[in-house]
Design a protein around this motif. Structure first.
Motif, PDB file in Angstrom:
ATOM      1  N   UNK A 132      16.278 -13.105  -2.584  1.00  0.00           N
ATOM      2  CA  UNK A 132      16.502 -12.758  -4.313  1.00  0.00           C
ATOM      3  C   UNK A 132      15.331 -12.024  -4.775  1.00  0.00           C
ATOM      4  N   UNK A 133      15.724 -11.307  -5.851  1.00  0.00           N
ATOM      5  CA  UNK A 133      14.720 -10.658  -6.603  1.00  0.00           C
ATOM      6  C   UNK A 133      13.430 -11.391  -7.116  1.00  0.00           C
ATOM      7  N   UNK A 134      12.264 -10.731  -7.104  1.00  0.00           N
ATOM      8  CA  UNK A 134      10.849 -11.516  -7.521  1.00  0.00           C
ATOM      9  C   UNK A 134      10.250 -10.542  -8.369  1.00  0.00           C
ATOM     10  N   UNK A 135       9.454 -11.019  -9.151  1.00  0.00           N
ATOM     11  CA  UNK A 135       8.621 -10.156 -10.218  1.00  0.00           C
ATOM     12  C   UNK A 135       7.754  -9.224  -9.154  1.00  0.00           C
ATOM     13  N   UNK A 136       7.700  -8.041  -9.251  1.00  0.00           N
ATOM     14  CA  UNK A 136       6.762  -7.238  -8.403  1.00  0.00           C
ATOM     15  C   UNK A 136       5.301  -7.440  -8.374  1.00  0.00           C
ATOM     16  N   UNK A 137       4.760  -7.770  -9.395  1.00  0.00           N
ATOM     17  CA  UNK A 137       3.342  -8.274  -9.503  1.00  0.00           C
ATOM     18  C   UNK A 137       3.083  -9.744  -9.007  1.00  0.00           C
ATOM     19  N   UNK A 141       0.519 -10.637  -5.747  1.00  0.00           N
ATOM     20  CA  UNK A 141      -0.456 -11.408  -5.957  1.00  0.00           C
ATOM     21  C   UNK A 141      -0.253 -12.636  -5.174  1.00  0.00           C
ATOM     22  N   UNK A 142       0.853 -12.898  -4.467  1.00  0.00           N
ATOM     23  CA  UNK A 142       1.182 -13.975  -3.515  1.00  0.00           C
ATOM     24  C   UNK A 142       0.616 -13.401  -2.112  1.00  0.00           C
ATOM     25  N   UNK A 143       1.028 -11.872  -2.091  1.00  0.00           N
ATOM     26  CA  UNK A 143       0.770 -11.357  -0.743  1.00  0.00           C
ATOM     27  C   UNK A 143      -0.726 -10.894  -0.453  1.00  0.00           C
ATOM     28  N   UNK A 144      -1.377 -10.146  -1.393  1.00  0.00           N
ATOM     29  CA  UNK A 144      -2.507  -9.734  -1.482  1.00  0.00           C
ATOM     30  C   UNK A 144      -3.474 -10.369  -2.307  1.00  0.00           C
ATOM     31  N   UNK A 145      -4.044 -11.270  -1.868  1.00  0.00           N
ATOM     32  CA  UNK A 145      -4.861 -12.071  -2.743  1.00  0.00           C
ATOM     33  C   UNK A 145      -6.398 -11.663  -2.273  1.00  0.00           C
ATOM     34  N   UNK A 146      -6.769 -11.416  -1.115  1.00  0.00           N
ATOM     35  CA  UNK A 146      -8.385 -11.067  -0.910  1.00  0.00           C
ATOM     36  C   UNK A 146      -9.015  -9.753  -1.765  1.00  0.00           C
ATOM     37  N   UNK A 151      -6.565  -4.762   0.712  1.00  0.00           N
ATOM     38  CA  UNK A 151      -5.934  -5.542  -0.350  1.00  0.00           C
ATOM     39  C   UNK A 151      -6.017  -5.044  -1.852  1.00  0.00           C
ATOM     40  N   UNK A 152      -7.067  -4.486  -2.136  1.00  0.00           N
ATOM     41  CA  UNK A 152      -7.421  -3.748  -3.344  1.00  0.00           C
ATOM     42  C   UNK A 152      -6.313  -2.624  -3.536  1.00  0.00           C
ATOM     43  N   UNK A 153      -6.365  -1.763  -2.425  1.00  0.00           N
ATOM     44  CA  UNK A 153      -5.441  -0.652  -2.349  1.00  0.00           C
ATOM     45  C   UNK A 153      -3.978  -0.933  -2.599  1.00  0.00           C
ATOM     46  N   UNK A 154      -3.615  -2.048  -1.927  1.00  0.00           N
ATOM     47  CA  UNK A 154      -2.141  -2.545  -2.107  1.00  0.00           C
ATOM     48  C   UNK A 154      -1.901  -3.084  -3.392  1.00  0.00           C
ATOM     49  N   UNK A 155      -2.845  -3.825  -4.045  1.00  0.00           N
ATOM     50  CA  UNK A 155      -2.513  -4.034  -5.430  1.00  0.00           C
ATOM     51  C   UNK A 155      -2.271  -2.711  -6.500  1.00  0.00           C
ATOM     52  N   UNK A 156      -3.195  -2.001  -6.300  1.00  0.00           N
ATOM     53  CA  UNK A 156      -3.039  -0.619  -7.072  1.00  0.00           C
ATOM     54  C   UNK A 156      -1.638  -0.098  -7.018  1.00  0.00           C
ATOM     55  N   UNK A 353       7.772   4.275  -1.641  1.00  0.00           N
ATOM     56  CA  UNK A 353       6.483   4.452  -1.863  1.00  0.00           C
ATOM     57  C   UNK A 353       5.791   3.725  -0.782  1.00  0.00           C
ATOM     58  N   UNK A 354       4.700   4.484  -0.415  1.00  0.00           N
ATOM     59  CA  UNK A 354       4.001   4.163   0.604  1.00  0.00           C
ATOM     60  C   UNK A 354       2.584   3.729   0.164  1.00  0.00           C
ATOM     61  N   UNK A 355       2.661   2.351   0.030  1.00  0.00           N
ATOM     62  CA  UNK A 355       1.471   1.796  -0.590  1.00  0.00           C
ATOM     63  C   UNK A 355       0.021   1.842   0.039  1.00  0.00           C
TER      64      UNK A 355
END
Length: 400
Positions: A132-137, A141-146, A151-156, A353-355
């Motif tokens: 099911x769909x989930x808010x992207x941000x 936040x759930x996947x990249x907490x460090x 992690x910083x690049x993924x969040x960006x 989108x290649x994060x």
């Protein structure tokens, strides 16, 4: 979406003349193509330059860049895959490169995250083909907490995607994720049956190819390993008919909610779902054969076709089938150069989108990089060029 303009005459002329004349100019890259490492830790690669071309980016303008820095992806699976040696004398298989050590490149956070994902693989939600769909941000936040650079690049990267799409749907990772994400997006946005699916010759494709190429008898279906193509050609025909039927039925649904429900229902039917993937694989083989023959006959072919057949493991369609297509869904997924082949087989532009490439000109990549103007567009998200998820909510079927 910003509409990129076509290649100018000057831009086309600046592509290396030797490369456009003959694929031998990229033949030197075959060793790199067969042994390139996909970086699990998203670190920048140091692979050899393979070729240059014009790749459409988010700016909407073609830029000169390295077309593919690491074409061979899903390396964990590919390196562990024992390549099949065909009985036919028309082609030969090549041994896969040895597996390299990866943990030296990954920090503790990423290793722990991978363990968590493996544990989640046993959960009922994760076993859904399309979650099911989930808010992207919220997902980010759930996947990249460090606080590591990765992690910083993924969040960006996720923040940039969130400017265009509101939600994300996670795709089941079983070596079919590229097929699953692409087909789900195409069906959920489809408003008409593609012309190539309307062709009367579609259902005759397995029989016609088998009559021309005896080595296709070694085609392997999921859960039917060892069966020869001569025994299962009717099954491939049924899969192609099923693909046309499902595509037509879903495209005729006008209400967007009902259309989405129909897609969800289809991708919960495991037997039908995997049958569709086998149809896609066979369409990719047919497209590869057409491109290979066009090149041999002196016709102009896209650059990715030369790169596809420059690999030691796929110097011709026979090797491509034995060493790659037969393994998709079993021991490996789609490599990056094969994403081009999938796009051509479907006549869809696949925007990704290649994060891990955030802040570079490869952050948004199109397959193919010189798309036809009338091809519909589907959008995917990847963190590593190995697994694909899909952005939703703002996604619409558009034309480049």
């Amino acid at each position: 979406m910003t509409e990129p303009t076509g290649l100018s005459a000057a831009a086309e002329q600046s592509v290396p003349t030797q490369l456009m004349k003959h694929k031998k100019e990229v033949g030197v890259a075959s060793e790199e193509l067969g042994s390139a490492n996909a970086a699990t830790d998203q670190k920048e690669q140091t692979t050899s330059e393979i070729s240059k071309d014009y790749v459409y980016r988010s700016s909407g303008r073609p830029e000169k860049t390295e077309i593919i820095k690491s074409l061979v992806t899903d390396q964990d699976e590919a390196r562990n895959c024992e390549l099949y040696l065909p009985a036919s004398s028309h082609c030969s298989a090549v041994e896969s490169p040895e597996e390299s050590e990866e943990d030296m490149y990954r920090d503790a956070e990423e290793i722990e995250r991978e363990k968590i994902l493996l544990r989640e693989a046993n959960s009922s939600e994760y076993k859904l083909s399309v979650s099911p769909e989930m808010d992207i941000m919220e997902y980010c936040r759930k996947e990249w907490r460090g606080n590591t650079p990765v992690a910083k690049r993924m969040r960006k990267g996720y923040e940039a995607v969130a400017q265009k799409f509101a939600s994300i749907r996670r795709i089941r990772g079983d070596n079919y994720c590229a097929f699953r994400a692409t087909l789900f997006q195409a069906l959920s946005q489809a408003t008409q049956l593609p012309g190539w699916l309307q062709s009367e010759d579609l259902t005759m494709l397995p029989e016609n190819l088998l009559n021309k190429y005896d080595w296709i008898k070694q085609w392997q279906l999921k859960q039917k390993l060892g069966k020869k193509m001569g025994e299962i050609s009717d099954e491939i025909k049924e899969y192609l008919i099923l693909l046309r039927k499902k595509w037509r039925n879903i495209s005729e649904i006008k209400d967007p909610i009902e259309k989405q429900e129909a897609c969800d229902k289809l991708f919960k039917n495991e037997e039908e779902e995997y049958s569709l993937y086998e149809a896609l694989k066979f369409l990719m083989l047919n497209t590869a054969i057409e491109l290979y023959n066009d090149d041999k006959n002196g016709r102009r072919v896209p650059v990715f076709s030369w790169l596809l057949f420059a690999r030691d493991t796929s110097s011709n369609p026979c090797q491509l089938m034995h060493n790659h297509l037969n393994h998709i869904g079993h021991t490996g997924g789609l490599e990056q150069v094969e994403m081009f082949l999938l796009a051509y087989a479907l006549q869809y532009t696949i925007q990704v989108y290649r994060l891990y490439k955030y802040s570079t000109d490869e952050f948004i990549t199109l397959y193919p990089n010189d798309p036809e103007e009338d091809w519909p567009v589907v959008t995917l998200i990847t963190e590593d060029d190995r697994h694909y998820n899909i952005p939703v909510r703002m996604c619409q079927e558009t034309m480049l």
